[in-house]
Design a protein around this motif. Structure first.
Motif, short mmCIF file in Angstrom:
data_model
loop_
_atom_site.label_atom_id
_atom_site.label_comp_id
_atom_site.label_asym_id
_atom_site.label_seq_id
_atom_site.Cartn_x
_atom_site.Cartn_y
_atom_site.Cartn_z
N SER A 1 31.47 29.89 40.78
CA SER A 1 32.65 29.24 41.08
C SER A 1 33.40 30.30 40.43
O SER A 1 33.05 30.81 39.26
N GLY A 2 34.96 30.22 40.71
CA GLY A 2 35.78 30.95 39.62
C GLY A 2 36.39 32.35 40.21
O GLY A 2 37.12 32.69 39.38
N GLY A 3 35.63 32.63 41.21
CA GLY A 3 36.14 33.91 41.97
C GLY A 3 37.35 33.72 42.59
O GLY A 3 37.95 32.63 42.94
N ALA B 1 36.24 44.84 41.11
CA ALA B 1 36.22 44.24 42.39
C ALA B 1 34.80 44.09 43.13
O ALA B 1 34.35 45.22 43.27
N ALA B 2 34.20 43.05 43.42
CA ALA B 2 32.95 42.88 43.99
C ALA B 2 32.59 41.51 44.10
O ALA B 2 33.44 40.58 43.87
N VAL B 3 31.38 41.43 44.62
CA VAL B 3 30.92 39.98 44.83
C VAL B 3 30.09 39.95 43.55
O VAL B 3 29.01 40.87 43.37
N GLN C 1 33.33 36.03 45.19
CA GLN C 1 33.88 37.04 45.39
C GLN C 1 35.37 37.35 44.48
O GLN C 1 35.88 36.32 43.93
N VAL C 2 35.33 38.45 43.81
CA VAL C 2 36.39 38.82 42.90
C VAL C 2 37.23 39.87 43.49
O VAL C 2 36.66 41.14 43.76
N THR C 3 38.45 39.76 43.65
CA THR C 3 39.27 40.93 44.04
C THR C 3 40.42 41.14 43.20
O THR C 3 40.98 40.36 42.72
N VAL C 4 40.62 42.38 42.93
CA VAL C 4 41.53 42.98 41.94
C VAL C 4 42.79 43.66 42.51
O VAL C 4 42.37 44.84 43.32
N SER C 5 43.91 43.36 42.72
CA SER C 5 45.07 44.09 43.17
C SER C 5 45.75 45.02 42.06
O SER C 5 45.91 44.77 41.04
N SER C 6 46.08 46.01 42.60
CA SER C 6 46.90 47.02 41.67
C SER C 6 48.49 46.40 41.47
O SER C 6 49.06 46.02 42.43
#
Length: 124
Positions: free
Chosen positions: A7-9, A91-93, A119-124
């Motif tokens: 959890s936490g993504g 960014a990745a699973v 899932q971890v998503t990183v926005s610019s």
């Protein structure tokens, strides 16, 4: 059989921080080494960090050293991955895994149980 739940993504801005958690079933969590892995679209799965059963010895991929910290709370059957200074390449699973030998390892083949990923998503 051991069940692992991550959890936490989520979505975070570049330069920000995120903490992932992985909780294991059963009463033998303290006997396992734990590891974090990740897989981005079109990329191979890679090791991120690992922590040993008793000594607290840790290992990190070169790409995350100084930014990520792995820790565990055996009383809560939980392992954490604190991620700081995130960038889009992070960014990745992310998957957690358990190794019944009790020794930290950066080799996926040494792990016996795997979570479903977060899932971890990183926005610019």
């Amino acid at each position: 059989q051991v069940q692992l739940v991550e959890s936490g993504g989520g979505l975070v801005q570049a330069g920000g921080s995120l903490r992932l958690s992985c909780t294991a079933s059963g009463r033998t969590f303290s006997n396992y080494a734990m590891g974090w892995f990740r897989q981005a679209p079109g990329k191979e799965r890679e090791s991120v960090a690992a922590i040993s059963r008793s000594s607290g010895r840790t290992n990190y991929a070169d790409s995350v050293k100084g930014r990520f910290t792995i820790s565990r709370d055996n009383a809560k059957n939980t392992v954490y991955l604190q991620m700081n200074s995130l960038n889009p390449e992070d960014a990745a699973v992310y998957y957690c895994a358990a190794d019944v030998t009790g020794w930290s390892s950066m080799s996926p083949k040494n792990y016996d149980y795997w979570g479903q990923g977060t899932q971890v998503t990183v926005s610019s």
